[in-house]
Structure formats: C-alpha cells, structure tokens
Scaffold this motif. Structure first.
Motif, PDB file in Angstrom:
ATOM      1  N   LEU A  90      -7.771  -5.058  40.355  1.00 36.11           N
ATOM      2  CA  LEU A  90      -6.388  -4.811  39.964  1.00 36.11           C
ATOM      3  C   LEU A  90      -5.456  -5.645  40.819  1.00 36.11           C
ATOM      4  N   SER A  94       5.397  -6.747  43.281  1.00 31.90           N
ATOM      5  CA  SER A  94       6.627  -6.065  43.644  1.00 31.90           C
ATOM      6  C   SER A  94       7.693  -7.103  43.911  1.00 31.90           C
ATOM      7  N   LEU A 104       5.430  -0.726  43.374  1.00 31.37           N
ATOM      8  CA  LEU A 104       4.383  -1.617  42.887  1.00 31.37           C
ATOM      9  C   LEU A 104       4.214  -1.455  41.385  1.00 31.37           C
ATOM     10  N   PHE A 106       1.419  -2.357  38.534  1.00 30.33           N
ATOM     11  CA  PHE A 106       0.024  -2.769  38.417  1.00 30.33           C
ATOM     12  C   PHE A 106      -0.269  -3.399  37.057  1.00 30.33           C
ATOM     13  N   GLY A 107      -1.192  -4.351  37.062  1.00 31.07           N
ATOM     14  CA  GLY A 107      -1.754  -4.865  35.832  1.00 31.07           C
ATOM     15  C   GLY A 107      -2.844  -3.936  35.331  1.00 31.07           C
ATOM     16  N   ASN A 108      -3.406  -4.252  34.164  1.00 29.48           N
ATOM     17  CA  ASN A 108      -4.456  -3.406  33.588  1.00 29.48           C
ATOM     18  C   ASN A 108      -5.837  -3.692  34.169  1.00 29.48           C
TER      19      ASN A 108
END
Lengths: 115, 108
Positions: A90, A94, A104, A106-108
């Motif tokens: 992951l 930010s 933050l 997050f991506g997948n």
C-alpha cells in the motif's frame, strides 16, 4: 480529484525475480509512504519520501528500495524476490511533511504473489 | 512487546449496539491514526489525533496522552460498519507503527 493510484493491482512473480510497483499521489500531495501488509505481520512501514528524498525507512532488508520523482510519483522496487514477500503493498500520500494535521490517503494497493 | 496494542482482536455485535475498540501505545508515539480497512484492501483514514476527542458522524475517537491510550467508538452500529479497524502510532513525521487490527462484524 483523483485519489491515490497504485499500479498494477495484481502481480505474480517467481522467486529471484525483481518487481517495481508504482504510486501516483493525489495531485498536490508531496509526501508518499509505502507499507507492506501480510496476514502474519499485519501492516508494516516500508519507507517515506518527500521532495524526492527518503525521509524515513522501516526495518526491511536492502532488497526493498524506492524513489520519488519530481512530480511526486513514487516507485518501490523489490529485488531477488522471496516467497515471504507475497503481500499487499500500500502507498499513501499526504499534503505535507512533519505536520499532525495532514491526513493520509491510501491507494487500493498492489497484491504481489511470489511463487 | 508491540509498540501499539489493540483490543479486542475480533468483535461481533448486533446492529444498533455501541462499539468500543481500544488502543494502547508506548513512548515515542506522538499521535494516533485510526484507519478502516474493508475487504479488498482499501484503507480509509478515519481520524488523526494527538489530544482530546474528535467526532465524525457516528464515529468518535478519544486519546489520553498520560495513559497512552486511545479509543474508537461507533454509536448506533450498522452492518456497513463491518470492517477491520486499525490504530497506528506516529513516530517521527510519517513513520507509522500499526496495531494488529480489530475485525468488527455487525449483524443485522
């Protein structure tokens, strides 16, 4: 506004190979951090980049490396893959660095399977 | 001993119940993140707090600096709240140390 984009979503590699994962942060975000998630160890911090410089590094061997480009996109590389490197990777971006008020995003994740 | 400890590891409740998830952390951690992870892996940051209390909708997060303890509360829980909730301590600027997570299941 597009979120954090990680590519590829899934990856299957063989032991000994190397792999490069990509993370495009939210537009305007300059800090990117990377994490590894496994069923046994949970989430662990890999490293963090800001303004193309690595600012923090977790307790991972030198086979794990990364970089950040001038457009804030980041890549992480794992060389000489081991079975134990199979995990969800992951990244999070930010807006700023060294601030407690910058959440933050997050991506997948990229799910890496090493066979 | 882990730097961030969560409890319980698993929690099953009925819709409508009040939920509390606890997080204890060690010295050197300056702030706490609460994260939510749904099946499939995506993580959403719920709260980041270094003191006091924050509220967003049905979610409330509190932190006690002296006791090095934080709690996440969910009021009027709903099946869509079912997820893994993770607390993460901030070391330095962005280095996060994660708890093992609490798997929450809300039954209708």
């Amino acid at each position: 506004k597009a979120g954090v984009t990680q590519t590829p979503r899934y990856l299957i590699k063989t032991r000994g190979q190397q792999v490069t994962l990509s993370c495009s942060p939210i537009s305007g975000h300059r800090s990117v951090s990377w994490y590894q998630q496994t069923p046994g160890q949970g989430l662990q911090f890999l490293f963090e980049y800001f303004s193309e410089t690595q600012r923090n590094k977790g307790n991972f061997p030198g086979r794990f490396s990364g970089r950040q480009f001038s457009n804030s996109r980041s890549e992480m590389n794992v060389s000489t893959l081991e079975l134990g490197d199979s995990a969800l990777y992951l990244c999070a971006s930010s807006l700023a660095y060294r601030t407690y008020n910058s959440p933050l995003h997050f991506g997948n994740g990229t799910r890496l399977t090493v066979t | 001993k882990n730097e961030v400890e969560q409890s319980p590891q698993n929690l099953t409740a009925q819709e409508g119940e009040f939920i509390t998830i606890n997080c204890s952390y060690s010295v050197g951690i300056s702030a706490l993140h609460w994260l939510q992870q749904h099946p499939g892996g995506g993580i959403v940051s719920l709260f980041m707090l270094s003191s006091g209390k924050k509220k967003h909708g049905r979610l409330i997060a509190t932190i006690n600096i002296q006791e090095k303890h934080s709690s996440l509360h969910i009021t009027a829980s709903h099946p869509r709240d079912s997820a893994v909730y993770i607390c993460a301590g901030l070391q330095g600027a962005q280095k996060l140390v994660f708890g093992q997570g609490t798997r929450l299941t809300i039954n209708p």
